[in-house]
Design a protein around this motif. Sequence first.
Motif, PDB file in Angstrom:
ATOM      1  N   ALA A 235      -4.590 -13.294   7.076  1.00 53.55           N
ATOM      2  CA  ALA A 235      -5.039 -14.439   7.386  1.00 53.55           C
ATOM      3  C   ALA A 235      -5.776 -14.760   8.457  1.00 53.55           C
ATOM      4  N   ASP A 236      -6.997 -15.679   8.340  1.00 57.47           N
ATOM      5  CA  ASP A 236      -7.800 -15.753   9.372  1.00 57.47           C
ATOM      6  C   ASP A 236      -8.103 -14.627   9.965  1.00 57.47           C
ATOM      7  N   ASP A 237      -8.525 -13.524   9.239  1.00 58.01           N
ATOM      8  CA  ASP A 237      -9.033 -12.330   9.754  1.00 58.01           C
ATOM      9  C   ASP A 237      -8.210 -11.430  10.475  1.00 58.01           C
ATOM     10  N   GLU A 238      -6.731 -11.706  10.662  1.00 60.46           N
ATOM     11  CA  GLU A 238      -5.715 -11.188  11.417  1.00 60.46           C
ATOM     12  C   GLU A 238      -4.822 -10.474  10.472  1.00 60.46           C
ATOM     13  N   TRP A 239      -4.524  -9.157  10.619  1.00 61.17           N
ATOM     14  CA  TRP A 239      -3.715  -8.312   9.682  1.00 61.17           C
ATOM     15  C   TRP A 239      -2.436  -8.471  10.778  1.00 61.17           C
ATOM     16  N   ASN A 240      -1.247  -8.587   9.822  1.00 69.49           N
ATOM     17  CA  ASN A 240       0.271  -8.713  10.241  1.00 69.49           C
ATOM     18  C   ASN A 240       0.862  -7.496   9.257  1.00 69.49           C
ATOM     19  N   HIS A 241       1.396  -6.578  10.115  1.00 68.14           N
ATOM     20  CA  HIS A 241       2.243  -5.276   9.362  1.00 68.14           C
ATOM     21  C   HIS A 241       3.632  -5.824   9.130  1.00 68.14           C
ATOM     22  N   GLU A 242       4.184  -6.129   7.765  1.00 68.99           N
ATOM     23  CA  GLU A 242       5.160  -6.465   7.519  1.00 68.99           C
ATOM     24  C   GLU A 242       6.397  -5.520   7.270  1.00 68.99           C
ATOM     25  N   GLY A 243       5.933  -4.467   7.496  1.00 70.82           N
ATOM     26  CA  GLY A 243       7.180  -3.580   7.338  1.00 70.82           C
ATOM     27  C   GLY A 243       6.465  -2.018   6.688  1.00 70.82           C
ATOM     28  N   GLU A 244       7.285  -0.955   6.928  1.00 72.91           N
ATOM     29  CA  GLU A 244       7.132   0.322   6.247  1.00 72.91           C
ATOM     30  C   GLU A 244       8.387   0.799   5.732  1.00 72.91           C
ATOM     31  N   PHE A 245       8.369   1.237   4.515  1.00 71.25           N
ATOM     32  CA  PHE A 245       9.386   1.456   3.464  1.00 71.25           C
ATOM     33  C   PHE A 245       9.339   2.850   2.867  1.00 71.25           C
ATOM     34  N   ASP A 246      10.500   3.424   2.690  1.00 71.27           N
ATOM     35  CA  ASP A 246      10.573   4.738   2.099  1.00 71.27           C
ATOM     36  C   ASP A 246      10.067   4.821   0.551  1.00 71.27           C
ATOM     37  N   THR A 247      10.310   3.499   0.005  1.00 78.40           N
ATOM     38  CA  THR A 247      10.276   3.629  -1.721  1.00 78.40           C
ATOM     39  C   THR A 247       9.150   2.534  -1.902  1.00 78.40           C
ATOM     40  N   SER A 248       8.480   2.530  -3.285  1.00 79.01           N
ATOM     41  CA  SER A 248       7.514   1.286  -3.715  1.00 79.01           C
ATOM     42  C   SER A 248       8.736   0.428  -4.143  1.00 79.01           C
TER      43      SER A 248
ATOM     44  N   GLU B 250       0.845  -1.206  -0.114  1.00 77.45           N
ATOM     45  CA  GLU B 250       0.165  -0.121   0.056  1.00 77.45           C
ATOM     46  C   GLU B 250       0.905   1.334   0.075  1.00 77.45           C
ATOM     47  N   SER B 251       0.469   2.217  -0.674  1.00 79.25           N
ATOM     48  CA  SER B 251       0.976   3.521  -0.649  1.00 79.25           C
ATOM     49  C   SER B 251       0.047   4.563   0.014  1.00 79.25           C
ATOM     50  N   HIS B 252       1.024   5.301   0.878  1.00 85.30           N
ATOM     51  CA  HIS B 252       0.156   6.406   1.570  1.00 85.30           C
ATOM     52  C   HIS B 252       0.955   7.805   1.392  1.00 85.30           C
ATOM     53  N   GLU B 253       1.264   7.707   0.038  1.00 85.73           N
ATOM     54  CA  GLU B 253       1.868   8.896  -0.529  1.00 85.73           C
ATOM     55  C   GLU B 253       0.904  10.363  -0.527  1.00 85.73           C
ATOM     56  N   TYR B 254      -0.346   9.882  -0.685  1.00 86.13           N
ATOM     57  CA  TYR B 254      -1.518  10.854  -0.833  1.00 86.13           C
ATOM     58  C   TYR B 254      -1.584  11.622   0.387  1.00 86.13           C
ATOM     59  N   ARG B 255      -1.072  11.153   1.707  1.00 85.85           N
ATOM     60  CA  ARG B 255      -1.451  11.700   2.763  1.00 85.85           C
ATOM     61  C   ARG B 255       0.181  11.907   3.497  1.00 85.85           C
ATOM     62  N   GLY B 256       1.150  12.123   2.545  1.00 85.04           N
ATOM     63  CA  GLY B 256       2.586  12.267   2.938  1.00 85.04           C
ATOM     64  C   GLY B 256       3.099  11.228   3.639  1.00 85.04           C
ATOM     65  N   GLY B 257       2.739  10.131   3.414  1.00 84.48           N
ATOM     66  CA  GLY B 257       3.416   8.844   4.166  1.00 84.48           C
ATOM     67  C   GLY B 257       4.253   8.069   3.199  1.00 84.48           C
ATOM     68  N   ASN B 258       4.625   6.872   3.688  1.00 83.77           N
ATOM     69  CA  ASN B 258       5.573   5.667   2.872  1.00 83.77           C
ATOM     70  C   ASN B 258       4.774   4.687   2.383  1.00 83.77           C
ATOM     71  N   PHE B 259       5.338   3.645   2.190  1.00 79.97           N
ATOM     72  CA  PHE B 259       4.726   2.544   1.761  1.00 79.97           C
ATOM     73  C   PHE B 259       4.640   1.344   2.821  1.00 79.97           C
ATOM     74  N   ASP B 260       3.461   0.762   2.778  1.00 80.38           N
ATOM     75  CA  ASP B 260       3.544  -0.535   3.997  1.00 80.38           C
ATOM     76  C   ASP B 260       3.133  -1.684   3.231  1.00 80.38           C
ATOM     77  N   VAL B 261       3.642  -2.876   3.912  1.00 77.72           N
ATOM     78  CA  VAL B 261       3.408  -4.315   3.391  1.00 77.72           C
ATOM     79  C   VAL B 261       2.654  -5.018   4.412  1.00 77.72           C
ATOM     80  N   TYR B 262       1.219  -5.665   4.115  1.00 80.74           N
ATOM     81  CA  TYR B 262       0.405  -6.367   5.031  1.00 80.74           C
ATOM     82  C   TYR B 262       0.329  -7.574   4.630  1.00 80.74           C
ATOM     83  N   THR B 263       0.057  -8.418   5.394  1.00 83.67           N
ATOM     84  CA  THR B 263      -0.509 -10.047   5.115  1.00 83.67           C
ATOM     85  C   THR B 263      -1.684 -10.034   5.995  1.00 83.67           C
TER      86      THR B 263
END
Length: 82
Positions: free
Chosen positions: A48-61, A33-46
């Motif tokens: 499974a079983d209705d549970e979200w895991n944040h896999e990291g925040e990154f400066d670039t796509s 996901e990109s959060h550039e529209y609100r001045g943010g960075n990029f995130d990776v999520y997974t």
Amino acid sequence: MHWERRRDLEGGKEIGVWLLVDDGSVERELYVESHEYRGGNFDVYTMADDEWNHEGEFDTSEEAFSRALEILDESGHPVEGD
């Protein structure tokens, strides 16, 4: 089981979506996901079983997609179309 890239779901903040599919049912989801529209960075999520895991925040796509590709590789399941 295999991963499918879902380009039709991408838009807005989701710039990469993969679904781990087993006999037509989704077992796991992977998002870049990109959060550039609100001045943010990029995130990776997974999810499974209705549970979200944040896999990291990154400066670039590129960094975010690199992490997503690592997750795909580490899963041991093929990516459809590869």
